[in-house]
Design an enzyme around this catalytic site. Sequence first.
Site, PDB file in Angstrom:
ATOM      1  N   ARG A 161      15.631  -3.114 -29.231  1.00 51.92           N
ATOM      2  CA  ARG A 161      16.042  -3.280 -30.620  1.00 51.92           C
ATOM      3  C   ARG A 161      17.307  -4.147 -30.619  1.00 51.92           C
ATOM      4  O   ARG A 161      17.880  -3.641 -29.826  1.00 51.92           O
ATOM      5  CB  ARG A 161      15.872  -1.952 -31.473  1.00 51.92           C
ATOM      6  CG  ARG A 161      15.656  -2.158 -32.845  1.00 51.92           C
ATOM      7  CD  ARG A 161      15.723  -0.611 -33.716  1.00 51.92           C
ATOM      8  NE  ARG A 161      16.771  -0.269 -34.063  1.00 51.92           N
ATOM      9  CZ  ARG A 161      17.001   0.706 -34.716  1.00 51.92           C
ATOM     10  NH1 ARG A 161      16.069   1.702 -35.059  1.00 51.92           N
ATOM     11  NH2 ARG A 161      18.187   1.235 -35.118  1.00 51.92           N
TER      12      ARG A 161
ATOM     13  N   LYS B  85      15.790  11.590 -35.170  1.00 47.23           N
ATOM     14  CA  LYS B  85      15.242  11.992 -36.497  1.00 47.23           C
ATOM     15  C   LYS B  85      14.354  11.283 -36.957  1.00 47.23           C
ATOM     16  O   LYS B  85      13.315  11.756 -37.647  1.00 47.23           O
ATOM     17  CB  LYS B  85      16.896  11.837 -37.340  1.00 47.23           C
ATOM     18  CG  LYS B  85      17.167  10.459 -37.424  1.00 47.23           C
ATOM     19  CD  LYS B  85      18.403  10.542 -38.520  1.00 47.23           C
ATOM     20  CE  LYS B  85      18.799   8.974 -38.743  1.00 47.23           C
ATOM     21  NZ  LYS B  85      18.986   8.376 -37.431  1.00 47.23           N
TER      22      LYS B  85
ATOM     23  N   ARG C  91      15.894   2.881 -24.958  1.00 46.25           N
ATOM     24  CA  ARG C  91      14.908   2.808 -26.103  1.00 46.25           C
ATOM     25  C   ARG C  91      14.244   1.655 -26.007  1.00 46.25           C
ATOM     26  O   ARG C  91      14.825   0.567 -25.973  1.00 46.25           O
ATOM     27  CB  ARG C  91      15.317   3.302 -27.274  1.00 46.25           C
ATOM     28  CG  ARG C  91      14.521   2.911 -28.468  1.00 46.25           C
ATOM     29  CD  ARG C  91      14.867   3.685 -29.541  1.00 46.25           C
ATOM     30  NE  ARG C  91      15.948   3.136 -30.591  1.00 46.25           N
ATOM     31  CZ  ARG C  91      16.410   3.526 -31.616  1.00 46.25           C
ATOM     32  NH1 ARG C  91      15.880   4.570 -32.096  1.00 46.25           N
ATOM     33  NH2 ARG C  91      17.524   3.199 -32.090  1.00 46.25           N
TER      34      ARG C  91
ATOM     35  N   ARG D  97      23.874   8.088 -45.573  1.00 42.70           N
ATOM     36  CA  ARG D  97      24.482   7.696 -44.530  1.00 42.70           C
ATOM     37  C   ARG D  97      26.166   7.751 -44.870  1.00 42.70           C
ATOM     38  O   ARG D  97      27.107   7.616 -44.055  1.00 42.70           O
ATOM     39  CB  ARG D  97      24.214   6.417 -43.913  1.00 42.70           C
ATOM     40  CG  ARG D  97      23.565   6.383 -42.715  1.00 42.70           C
ATOM     41  CD  ARG D  97      23.382   5.023 -42.333  1.00 42.70           C
ATOM     42  NE  ARG D  97      23.023   4.692 -40.960  1.00 42.70           N
ATOM     43  CZ  ARG D  97      21.701   4.851 -40.610  1.00 42.70           C
ATOM     44  NH1 ARG D  97      20.747   5.101 -41.128  1.00 42.70           N
ATOM     45  NH2 ARG D  97      21.462   4.736 -39.195  1.00 42.70           N
TER      46      ARG D  97
ATOM     47  N   ARG E 114      27.677   2.010 -33.633  1.00 41.21           N
ATOM     48  CA  ARG E 114      26.919   2.733 -34.408  1.00 41.21           C
ATOM     49  C   ARG E 114      27.266   4.132 -34.531  1.00 41.21           C
ATOM     50  O   ARG E 114      27.371   4.970 -35.347  1.00 41.21           O
ATOM     51  CB  ARG E 114      25.373   2.574 -34.015  1.00 41.21           C
ATOM     52  CG  ARG E 114      25.092   1.147 -34.782  1.00 41.21           C
ATOM     53  CD  ARG E 114      23.832   0.811 -33.992  1.00 41.21           C
ATOM     54  NE  ARG E 114      22.622   1.878 -34.171  1.00 41.21           N
ATOM     55  CZ  ARG E 114      21.538   1.920 -33.359  1.00 41.21           C
ATOM     56  NH1 ARG E 114      21.463   1.098 -32.344  1.00 41.21           N
ATOM     57  NH2 ARG E 114      20.530   2.623 -33.359  1.00 41.21           N
TER      58      ARG E 114
HETATM   59  P1  ADP Z   1      19.691   4.463 -36.239  1.00 43.53           P
HETATM   60  O1  ADP Z   1      19.632   5.698 -37.329  1.00 43.53           O
HETATM   61  O2  ADP Z   1      19.037   4.396 -35.067  1.00 43.53           O
HETATM   62  O3  ADP Z   1      20.965   3.918 -36.050  1.00 43.53           O
HETATM   63  P2  ADP Z   1      18.352   2.803 -38.474  1.00 43.53           P
HETATM   64  O4  ADP Z   1      17.012   2.133 -38.289  1.00 43.53           O
HETATM   65  O5  ADP Z   1      18.268   4.074 -39.330  1.00 43.53           O
HETATM   66  O6  ADP Z   1      19.193   3.281 -37.204  1.00 43.53           O
HETATM   67  O7  ADP Z   1      19.255   1.728 -39.215  1.00 43.53           O
HETATM   68  C1  ADP Z   1      19.481   0.658 -38.476  1.00 43.53           C
HETATM   69  C2  ADP Z   1      20.753  -0.128 -39.325  1.00 43.53           C
HETATM   70  O8  ADP Z   1      20.377  -0.412 -40.792  1.00 43.53           O
HETATM   71  C3  ADP Z   1      22.032   0.576 -39.467  1.00 43.53           C
HETATM   72  O9  ADP Z   1      22.846   0.550 -38.334  1.00 43.53           O
HETATM   73  C4  ADP Z   1      22.531   0.104 -40.759  1.00 43.53           C
HETATM   74  O10 ADP Z   1      23.170  -1.393 -40.447  1.00 43.53           O
HETATM   75  C5  ADP Z   1      21.399  -0.226 -41.535  1.00 43.53           C
HETATM   76  N1  ADP Z   1      21.167   1.244 -42.645  1.00 43.53           N
HETATM   77  C6  ADP Z   1      20.069   1.768 -42.630  1.00 43.53           C
HETATM   78  N2  ADP Z   1      20.214   2.915 -43.474  1.00 43.53           N
HETATM   79  C7  ADP Z   1      21.238   2.602 -43.892  1.00 43.53           C
HETATM   80  C8  ADP Z   1      21.912   3.319 -44.863  1.00 43.53           C
HETATM   81  N3  ADP Z   1      21.816   4.515 -45.645  1.00 43.53           N
HETATM   82  N4  ADP Z   1      23.502   2.791 -45.633  1.00 43.53           N
HETATM   83  C9  ADP Z   1      23.844   1.536 -44.731  1.00 43.53           C
HETATM   84  N5  ADP Z   1      23.076   0.967 -44.078  1.00 43.53           N
HETATM   85  C10 ADP Z   1      22.017   1.457 -43.526  1.00 43.53           C
END
Ligand code: ADP
Length: 236
Positions: A156, A15, A129, A90, A167
């Site tokens: 990462r 995404k 990744r 989320r 996750r």
């Molecule tokens: P991915 O989609 O690959 O899991 P992201 O880069 O979007 O990773 O997010 C990394 C981390 O940042 C998440 O696992 C969470 O801890 C935090 N995070 C990001 N966006 C949100 C959100 N909308 N609400 C709560 N935590 C978030």
Amino acid sequence: MGLNVIMMGAPGAGKGTQAGRFARERGLPKISTGDMLREAIKEGNPVALEAKALMDRGELVDDGTIIAIVRDRLTKPDTRPGFVLDGFPRTVDQAVALDAFMQERARGPLVVIDVVVPEQELVRRLGSRRICGTCGANAEPGKTVCSTCNGELVVRSDDDGQVVVERLKVYERATRPVLEYYRARPTFRVVDGAQAPERVANDVDSMIDDAAASGGRGKLGGERRSSGRAADQAGA
Ligand code: ADP
């Protein structure tokens, strides 16, 4: 009317890549909460440093913090023509807060794209990744340095095996209900993210244009899917 897009999908669904590409091509800002948090951590922001422990365990940062960050970002003038959200909402509470903001500011309909990829493939992708240690971009397959800035490629910190499992669990528990929150809307679309990247891109583009044209006027419950078996199997 602005083009407001939410790119949904499990970790590893692609995404972020699709959100970035689409935003670039349409001249819209891509708003990634994950990127914003990682950026703030690099800058030593105290709230973000507190959030880092949660992120490193694969858990979500609290709704209040994230909603405040996104509200603030969405009041910036570059979002007037629209935006592409990646990683937000989320949780259902975040989705409700976004709806309230959109109504308050008369920002028009939201197009919601769910990029669906089977779990086995998500785990495989996250395991291999690499990202750039300097600019944070996802590495292109087969490259040994970052194609954007020549930076060194690193794993990462939350792509480690156990954290990936966590996750994906958090995604099922907290984020799947967000899809149910949006699913009946005429602007909701599912894309098969297991296809070749250029086919995913084509589907994302046509689904967004189609959903935006329906602009909330289509029949309720009119969910449409891209062709392809994986979406049919994995999107249930
Ligand atoms: P991915 O989609 O690959 O899991 P992201 O880069 O979007 O990773 O997010 C990394 C981390 O940042 C998440 O696992 C969470 O801890 C935090 N995070 C990001 N966006 C949100 C959100 N909308 N609400 C709560 N935590 C978030």
